[in-house]
Motif scaffolding. Structure first.
Motif, mmCIF file in Angstrom:
data_model
loop_
_atom_site.group_PDB
_atom_site.id
_atom_site.type_symbol
_atom_site.label_atom_id
_atom_site.label_comp_id
_atom_site.label_asym_id
_atom_site.label_seq_id
_atom_site.Cartn_x
_atom_site.Cartn_y
_atom_site.Cartn_z
ATOM 1 N N LEU A 61 0.841 -1.203 0.000
ATOM 2 C CA LEU A 61 0.000 0.000 0.000
ATOM 3 C C LEU A 61 0.875 1.252 0.000
ATOM 4 O O LEU A 61 2.046 1.211 0.372
ATOM 5 C CB LEU A 61 -0.923 0.001 1.218
ATOM 6 C CG LEU A 61 -1.861 -1.202 1.347
ATOM 7 C CD1 LEU A 61 -2.761 -1.038 2.560
ATOM 8 C CD2 LEU A 61 -2.703 -1.384 0.103
ATOM 9 N N SER A 76 -13.092 0.074 10.708
ATOM 10 C CA SER A 76 -12.345 -0.517 9.603
ATOM 11 C C SER A 76 -13.256 -1.247 8.623
ATOM 12 O O SER A 76 -12.822 -1.664 7.568
ATOM 13 C CB SER A 76 -11.291 -1.475 10.139
ATOM 14 O OG SER A 76 -11.911 -2.508 10.873
ATOM 15 N N MET A 77 -14.543 -1.435 8.988
ATOM 16 C CA MET A 77 -15.465 -2.078 8.054
ATOM 17 C C MET A 77 -16.408 -1.067 7.410
ATOM 18 O O MET A 77 -17.390 -1.430 6.774
ATOM 19 C CB MET A 77 -16.306 -3.146 8.775
ATOM 20 C CG MET A 77 -15.484 -4.104 9.586
ATOM 21 S SD MET A 77 -15.762 -5.828 9.320
ATOM 22 C CE MET A 77 -17.463 -6.008 9.028
ATOM 23 N N SER A 78 -16.104 0.200 7.579
ATOM 24 C CA SER A 78 -16.988 1.246 7.067
ATOM 25 C C SER A 78 -17.058 1.212 5.536
ATOM 26 O O SER A 78 -16.079 0.914 4.859
ATOM 27 C CB SER A 78 -16.484 2.603 7.537
ATOM 28 O OG SER A 78 -16.860 3.595 6.625
ATOM 29 N N LYS A 80 -17.676 3.833 3.785
ATOM 30 C CA LYS A 80 -17.428 5.191 3.283
ATOM 31 C C LYS A 80 -16.107 5.218 2.534
ATOM 32 O O LYS A 80 -15.193 4.460 2.847
ATOM 33 C CB LYS A 80 -17.383 6.175 4.452
ATOM 34 C CG LYS A 80 -18.745 6.466 5.013
ATOM 35 C CD LYS A 80 -18.689 7.702 5.907
ATOM 36 C CE LYS A 80 -20.020 7.907 6.598
ATOM 37 N NZ LYS A 80 -19.886 8.090 8.032
ATOM 38 N N TYR A 82 -12.455 6.103 1.584
ATOM 39 C CA TYR A 82 -11.395 6.418 2.540
ATOM 40 C C TYR A 82 -10.574 7.631 2.145
ATOM 41 O O TYR A 82 -9.773 8.116 2.910
ATOM 42 C CB TYR A 82 -10.508 5.201 2.801
ATOM 43 C CG TYR A 82 -9.692 4.704 1.637
ATOM 44 C CD1 TYR A 82 -8.474 5.296 1.325
ATOM 45 C CD2 TYR A 82 -10.118 3.638 0.866
ATOM 46 C CE1 TYR A 82 -7.715 4.835 0.264
ATOM 47 C CE2 TYR A 82 -9.369 3.172 -0.191
ATOM 48 C CZ TYR A 82 -8.167 3.775 -0.495
ATOM 49 O OH TYR A 82 -7.426 3.319 -1.547
ATOM 50 N N ARG B 151 -13.287 2.204 3.030
ATOM 51 C CA ARG B 151 -12.385 1.818 4.113
ATOM 52 C C ARG B 151 -12.368 0.289 4.265
ATOM 53 O O ARG B 151 -11.324 -0.287 4.545
ATOM 54 C CB ARG B 151 -12.860 2.491 5.407
ATOM 55 C CG ARG B 151 -12.037 2.186 6.634
ATOM 56 C CD ARG B 151 -10.623 2.698 6.506
ATOM 57 N NE ARG B 151 -9.721 1.939 7.351
ATOM 58 C CZ ARG B 151 -9.408 2.244 8.600
ATOM 59 N NH1 ARG B 151 -9.885 3.345 9.125
ATOM 60 N NH2 ARG B 151 -8.616 1.489 9.297
ATOM 61 N N LEU B 152 -13.524 -0.347 4.047
ATOM 62 C CA LEU B 152 -13.577 -1.811 4.116
ATOM 63 C C LEU B 152 -12.626 -2.437 3.095
ATOM 64 O O LEU B 152 -11.886 -3.374 3.399
ATOM 65 C CB LEU B 152 -15.010 -2.300 3.878
ATOM 66 C CG LEU B 152 -15.210 -3.814 3.804
ATOM 67 C CD1 LEU B 152 -14.889 -4.482 5.117
ATOM 68 C CD2 LEU B 152 -16.631 -4.163 3.375
ATOM 69 N N LEU B 154 -9.986 -1.053 1.764
ATOM 70 C CA LEU B 154 -8.609 -0.787 2.193
ATOM 71 C C LEU B 154 -8.203 -1.772 3.279
ATOM 72 O O LEU B 154 -7.087 -2.302 3.275
ATOM 73 C CB LEU B 154 -8.495 0.657 2.704
ATOM 74 C CG LEU B 154 -7.099 1.129 3.087
ATOM 75 C CD1 LEU B 154 -6.183 1.142 1.871
ATOM 76 C CD2 LEU B 154 -7.140 2.514 3.713
ATOM 77 N N SER B 155 -9.132 -2.054 4.211
ATOM 78 C CA SER B 155 -8.847 -3.017 5.276
ATOM 79 C C SER B 155 -8.596 -4.407 4.697
ATOM 80 O O SER B 155 -7.730 -5.141 5.176
ATOM 81 C CB SER B 155 -10.015 -3.076 6.257
ATOM 82 O OG SER B 155 -10.256 -1.805 6.813
ATOM 83 N N MET B 157 -7.361 -5.096 1.700
ATOM 84 C CA MET B 157 -6.044 -5.102 1.064
ATOM 85 C C MET B 157 -4.944 -5.160 2.117
ATOM 86 O O MET B 157 -3.959 -5.877 1.967
ATOM 87 C CB MET B 157 -5.883 -3.857 0.188
ATOM 88 C CG MET B 157 -6.717 -3.905 -1.064
ATOM 89 S SD MET B 157 -6.253 -2.645 -2.264
ATOM 90 C CE MET B 157 -7.148 -1.234 -1.652
ATOM 91 N N ALA B 158 -5.123 -4.398 3.205
ATOM 92 C CA ALA B 158 -4.107 -4.368 4.260
ATOM 93 C C ALA B 158 -3.980 -5.746 4.910
ATOM 94 O O ALA B 158 -2.878 -6.228 5.168
ATOM 95 C CB ALA B 158 -4.463 -3.313 5.297
ATOM 96 N N ILE B 171 -7.976 -3.560 12.737
ATOM 97 C CA ILE B 171 -8.743 -4.321 11.753
ATOM 98 C C ILE B 171 -8.962 -5.741 12.278
ATOM 99 O O ILE B 171 -8.007 -6.405 12.683
ATOM 100 C CB ILE B 171 -8.009 -4.359 10.398
ATOM 101 C CG1 ILE B 171 -7.881 -2.950 9.834
ATOM 102 C CG2 ILE B 171 -8.731 -5.273 9.418
ATOM 103 C CD1 ILE B 171 -6.970 -2.846 8.642
#
Lengths: 214, 322
Positions: A61, A76-78, A80, A82, B151-152, B154-155, B157-158, B171
């Motif tokens: 990343l 972290s599960m939002s 929306k 980022y 954001r989900l 991104l989480s 992928m992280a 997470i």
């Protein structure tokens, strides 16, 4: 916190962070009982910098995405988006004091950064969420002497600026004596020495070394 | 031939995308594929035979795949099984479930309307297939591009990249892995649903080799289209699926019997795994040569001692005499 290899420093740190389960006893962090809680839950109040620079950041990343992950340890599960307006400028502002040129590399994948840059970024990320407790696990041990000093100075600045309660493991006697206002020495899973403030300031390296050899 | 490959490739594209999510985003080789693909087909065809519309049936197929993914995810994370074993277990269990869903090993569609029948009958079958494939694959792609902007996403992928760091940043990695498995196997089952409608039947054996097809499509796609942005990566999967179909069509045109297609698939996978490695090696060599030329050192002399570097012409000879 100092101590021989195998003394139990990392075990204590890992138990607090949640990577090791506690066999007995209770863990309370800022009024929250966390003894049996998962790592992600504990991260609401604590942050951690690992010894290995690769551990603290997601290499695939970008720098900006890593900062986004670290900025908030909840939601972290939002669903929306980022990315926000003004995010880039805010992140550049955060990265500029590191003096590593990272403010111009927001879209670079972290795997292309040097170990020192990655560790400085990890440190910044760990403090972004304003944790109640910051855990530093020999976080300068994998760096060359110069970079190590730089990251240590940075740590001092950030910790003081944000008034962060910090627990640091180190093998460097000089660092243990120089930084912080409390020094704990662990041996065979027990606390052997626990000095604070003035008492700590009066402690000399030779005394500490003699305690080690006992 | 190319047109047919494009149509078929678009129907296979959700499989490639599904494999991409587990293999590339979560960094897990998921063998559930071999069971969830025929599961999608079985559920869809059975639903259609019992009177559901093609659209509802396909959606049911997708959901069935999600459930299969959930099972593998729970085995992997909550029961701490190695992900390969978790996939194998689900895949094996799904064989029985697929048999129960279908009632026999092959269920043909009779006069039920498939998705392509909603298009004007005057259009050719190839055009109908391309349009249905493009629309469904398009929907999947748009949904995923949106997901990976949240954001989900991104989480997710992280978690695939560094799960220790992800957990330390709040997470819940187990949940993320389960969600990844579900989305992935949903897409794979959807592909099974489309292929079953295109073939006109669901068969218990249609999952065999799908993981190889999926992986090969992923790797072929990445050879042709490389980028970091999600839409580029997903488009690469579609391109990969189409090219892979095209390669198989060519092979069939050359007269390979259908039974030999599996070993051909495996062969293609071996080649596309090796190709990027060889290309990297070659590029590194070229780069080194260019760099050495730039700083004025003979490339033959670099591995030798400084004494030989002064007389590069002798470098070759001295190596011979050794």
């Amino acid at each position: 916190m100092i101590g021989n290899n195998g003394a139990g420093k990392s075990t204590l740190l890992n138990t607090i962070a949640g990577t090791l389960p506690a066999d007995a006893g209770e863990l309370t962090l800022a009024g929250h009982k966390i003894t049996r809680k998962p790592i992600a839950y504990r991260s609401r109040w604590l942050s951690r910098v690992f010894q290995d620079p690769k551990m603290g950041t997601a290499g695939e990343l970008s720098v900006a995405e890593n900062l986004t992950l670290a900025a908030q340890h909840t939601g972290s599960m939002s669903l929306k988006r980022y990315r926000h307006h003004g995010q880039t400028a805010a992140y550049q502002e955060l990265l500029r004091p590191l003096n590593m040129g990272l403010e111009n590399r927001l879209t670079t994948q972290v795997k292309y950064l040097s170990g020192g840059q990655r560790q400085a970024l990890s440190l910044l990320m760990a403090t972004l969420s304003q944790p109640e407790l910051l855990l530093l696990d020999e976080h300068t041990a994998a760096l060359d002497p110069q970079t190590s000093q730089k990251v240590m100075d940075l740590t001092q600045t950030i910790v003081e600026q944000n008034h962060l309660t910090t627990m640091m493991i180190t093998h460097k006697m000089s660092d243990a004596l120089k930084y912080g206002n409390r020094l704990v020495m662990v041996q065979d899973g027990q606390i052997k020495l626990d000095v604070r403030d003035e008492e700590k300031q009066n402690l000399r390296q030779e005394e500490l070394l003699s305690l080690f050899s006992e | 031939m190319l047109i047919t490959s494009i149509g078929q490739g678009l129907l296979w594209a959700p499989l490639a995308i599904g494999v991409f999510i587990t293999f590339r985003i979560l960094d897990i080789p998921d063998l559930t594929t071999e069971g969830s693909f025929p599961l999608g087909a079985a559920v869809t065809v059975s639903a259609m035979v019992s009177g559901q519309s093609a659209l509802v049936a396909s959606l049911l197929g997708f959901l069935a795949g999600c459930i299969a993914g959930w099972v593998t995810g729970v085995l992997d994370t909550k029961l701490r099984m190695p992900s390969l074993l978790a996939g194998i277990l689900t895949m094996t269990g799904l064989y029985s479930i697929n048999m129960h869903v279908m009632g026999k090993s092959n269920v043909p569609l009779l006069d039920q309307k498939v998705l392509t029948s909603y298009l004007p009958a005057g259009w050719s079958l190839d055009l109908q297939t391309i349009i249905v494939g493009a629309v469904i694959t398009g929907i999947v792609m748009v949904a995923l591009i949106w997901l990976f902007k949240t954001r989900l996403g991104l989480s997710l992928m992280a978690t695939g990249n560094n799960s220790a760091m992800s957990a330390a940043n709040g997470i819940y990695t187990d949940r993320m892995v389960i969600i990844g498995y579900m989305v992935s196997n949903g897409c794979i089952a959807l592909s099974g649903a489309l292929i079953a409608q295109s073939n006109g039947y669901a068969d218990i054996g249609m999952g065999i080799g799908t993981i190889v097809i999926g992986l090969a499509s992923v790797l072929v796609g990445e050879i042709f289209l490389r980028g970091r942005q999600m839409w580029v990566r997903l488009t690469a999967m579609v391109v990969g699926a189409i090219i892979y179909r095209f390669l198989l069509t060519i092979a069939m045109g050359l007269g390979f019997p259908v039974d030999d297609l599996k070993i051909l698939s495996a062969g293609i996978l071996v080649v596309v795994i090796c190709l990027p490695l060889l290309r990297n090696k070659y590029q590194t060599k070229q780069q080194l040569k260019r760099y050495l030329k730039q700083i004025g050192v003979d490339s033959n002399a670099t591995t030798n001692s400084s004494l030989k570097r002064q007389a590069p012409s002798e470098g070759l000879l001295s190596r011979d005499s050794k």
